[in-house]
Write a protein that holds these residues in place. Structure first.
Motif, PDB file in Angstrom:
ATOM      1  N   THR A  89       0.832  -1.206   0.000  1.00 47.15           N
ATOM      2  CA  THR A  89       0.000   0.000   0.000  1.00 47.15           C
ATOM      3  C   THR A  89       0.864   1.252   0.000  1.00 47.15           C
ATOM      4  N   CYS A  90       1.958   1.212   0.740  1.00 49.00           N
ATOM      5  CA  CYS A  90       2.896   2.336   0.746  1.00 49.00           C
ATOM      6  C   CYS A  90       3.473   2.569  -0.645  1.00 49.00           C
ATOM      7  N   ILE A 133       0.894   4.476  -2.501  1.00 47.75           N
ATOM      8  CA  ILE A 133       0.936   5.868  -2.043  1.00 47.75           C
ATOM      9  C   ILE A 133       2.092   6.608  -2.708  1.00 47.75           C
ATOM     10  N   SER A 156       1.417   9.821  -5.100  1.00 43.13           N
ATOM     11  CA  SER A 156       1.915  11.090  -4.566  1.00 43.13           C
ATOM     12  C   SER A 156       3.064  11.655  -5.401  1.00 43.13           C
ATOM     13  N   ILE A 159      -5.026   7.895  -0.493  1.00 39.03           N
ATOM     14  CA  ILE A 159      -4.048   8.383   0.485  1.00 39.03           C
ATOM     15  C   ILE A 159      -2.892   9.061  -0.233  1.00 39.03           C
ATOM     16  N   ALA A 180     -10.038  12.442  -0.499  1.00 36.70           N
ATOM     17  CA  ALA A 180      -9.157  11.495   0.181  1.00 36.70           C
ATOM     18  C   ALA A 180      -9.904  10.774   1.309  1.00 36.70           C
ATOM     19  N   LEU A 234     -10.885   6.627   1.403  1.00 34.96           N
ATOM     20  CA  LEU A 234     -10.606   5.652   2.460  1.00 34.96           C
ATOM     21  C   LEU A 234     -11.884   4.923   2.872  1.00 34.96           C
TER      22      LEU A 234
END
Length: 555
Positions: free
Chosen positions: A35-36, A39, A43, A165, A343, A347
């Motif tokens: 998941t990171c 992100i 981003s 996110i 955002a 979620l």
């Protein structure tokens, strides 16, 4: 040629006979790591978009020369997803993931220290290679680590939550860093490098060791990789530059590159067909064309729905931000705050998906999501600038993300379910490629509509259209923003129609437990392959018959 596996599916499936046992804590960390990575991917794009004005001021660059800072990243990340997905399936998803995040972090750091816009453009193109390797590998890692179960549904829903996110991190935190941090526009790049470091460390300790590919022939279709990458690069470039070229879409190099891009894609399709159906010792294709006919064509339908959803969703976001900054004249931070509900809702949407994906027919999720995205576009298409933010802007921000989150989460689960174990990263990369193409296509079409309407309305009001259209009268600008949102509205609504027509019978795609039914397994070379049948049986991946019997239960 197909082979029927007559043995019952085991009650506690695993994706591979040799998959290691994993603790709950390690499984959670694995999902958080992937998941990171999502992100980081999102981003890295959105934070730079917010920082463009600051970059232009610092490097003394005109506004129209800044686009390639964003486009270079999108080109390299979007056009190599299929190829890198295939390499991940063949040579190891953990290797692809770790190399991808290391590469992303390295070039993000380099971007933070650059002193010229040309160097920044080049470094951004190299930075985009990281997500092209990481995202398909992440989808394959999750599909391998979690067999069909509630855990798989939660894993994919959490992974999907990385997109909103990432958007919040890029727009909100990136905007704040650009405006208040001493490093200004360089700070978001340093943030990306830090996120990449976390992903790398997490990947080292949480991702299972790579297992050898189940395919007997592991040669790479370099010709196919060259053809599809070249074609995608040319088409994506033309979609992004056609409206900005000196003579618009009539510019000779735009016409030539568009024709070349279509030809390369056409030759790629022919080459894949030839490799898949030829006899002898030809290497396996980069992408089997038969994948598109899986589940009676529902695989292709889901891909095209994702294409349409992203065409509308990204176009809505793009024109909404421009409306706030260029028409309402809000600062980047104040404009970003008006998009913040996206955002939060994103979620919540993924939490909803995790709860209902095992009970609700996927066509319901997709239709609700695409219709809600269409409602967001519609609200801005009829927006009244004198009304309060809560009348149009707030509900649009709330509803816009339903489609992106519902389609991504249910789409990746569906594709993982009907793809064979050795195809998971390739199928995930293909899904991501369609969303990237949808982004470029949607922005190209809505930009054409916006510019045509702006020019027409400005002429009606007596404005000299030989001057920059940014100075056109406010009524003309408002009509052009509305027209762009009307065009964006058409994409998700068309996607909803396709879902109703073509996704009927898919049924539930989330955490279904095996019921011991016969599984139909597609073999890789048109001949029976017991090892592949066992692998597909153990991971419950149905290649042909999912949804093919009028709503029969998916395994």
């Amino acid at each position: 040629m197909k082979k029927e596996a007559t043995e019952c599916v085991p009650s506690q499936p695993s994706n591979d006979e040799h998959s290691p046992t994993r603790s709950t804590a390690k499984s959670v960390c694995l999902v958080l790591t992937t998941t990171c990575a999502m992100i980081l991917n999102v981003s890295s794009s959105t934070a730079v978009t917010i920082a463009l004005p600051a970059i232009g001021r610092d490097l003394n660059v005109q506004e129209d020369q800044l686009q390639w800072i964003v486009s270079a990243f999108s080109l390299s990340s979007g056009c190599l997803l299929i190829f890198f997905g295939r390499l991940a399936d063949l040579h190891g998803r953990k290797k692809a993931f770790l190399l991808g995040v290391f590469w992303s972090g390295l070039f993000a750091l380099a971007c933070g220290f650059t002193k010229s816009v040309i160097a920044l453009d080049i470094l951004r193109a190299f930075q985009g290679l990281g997500p092209a390797a990481t995202i398909p590998a992440s989808i394959g890692i999750l599909a391998h680590a979690f067999p069909p179960s509630r855990a798989r549904s939660l894993a994919f829903a959490t992974f999907s939550a990385g997109a909103p996110i990432g958007g919040a991190v890029g727009i909100q935190i990136g905007g704040a860093l650009t405006e208040f941090a001493p490093a200004t526009w360089r700070a978001p790049f340093f943030l990306s490098a830090g996120l990449a470091s976390l992903c790398f460390i997490g990947g080292c300790f949480t991702i299972d060791a790579d297992l050898p590919s189940k395919e007997e022939d592991r040669r790479v279709d370099w010709i196919g990789a060259t053809l599809v990458t070249t074609g995608l690069v040319l088409i994506t470039f033309v979609l992004g530059q056609g409206e900005l070229a000196p003579q618009g879409w009539k510019t000779p190099y735009i016409v030539v590159l568009l024709i070349l891009g279509v030809v390369f894609i056409g030759v790629f399709i022919w080459w894949q067909y030839y490799l898949e159906h030829s006899e002898g010792h030809q290497r396996p294709p980069l992408m089997k064309l038969s994948m598109w006919s899986r589940s009676n064509g529902k695989f292709a339908a889901m891909q095209f729905i994702a294409f349409l959803e992203w065409s509308g969703f990204i176009s809505f976001t793009f024109w909404a931000q421009l409306y706030y900054q260029d028409y309402v004249h809000l600062s980047p931070v104040k404009g970003a705050l008006r998009m913040l509900p996206m955002a939060v809702t994103g979620l919540l949407c993924n939490f909803i998906v995790a709860l209902v994906i095992g009970r609700l027919d996927v066509v319901v999720l997709v239709v609700i999501g695409t219709v809600f995205t269409g409602i967001a576009c519609l609200l801005f298409a009829i927006i009244n600038p004198t009304s309060a933010y809560w009348a149009f802007g707030f509900p649009a921000a709330i509803t816009s993300v339903f489609g992106a989150d519902f389609v991504f989460a249910s789409g990746t689960l569906f594709i993982a379910k009907i793809s064979l174990p050795h195809e998971q990263s390739l199928a995930g990369g293909l899904f991501q490629t369609l969303t990237q193409l949808g982004t470029a296509f949607g922005l190209a079409i809505t930009t054409i509509v916006h510019n045509r309407v702006l020019r027409r309305e400005a002429l009606k009001l007596g404005f000299d259209t030989t001057q920059p259209l940014q100075g056109a009268p406010a009524p003309a600008q408002l009509k052009s923003y509305r027209a762009a949102q009307w065009a964006a509205f058409a994409f998700p609504i068309f996607g909803a129609v396709l879902a109703v027509v073509f996704l009927r019978g898919v049924g539930v795609v989330g955490h279904k437990e095996p019921s011991g039914k016969v599984v139909d397994v597609e073999t890789s070379n048109g001949s029976p392959n017991e090892e592949q049948a066992n692998s597909a049986r153990n991971s419950h991946e149905v290649a042909k018959k999912v949804g093919g019997n009028g709503g029969s239960e998916m395994h």
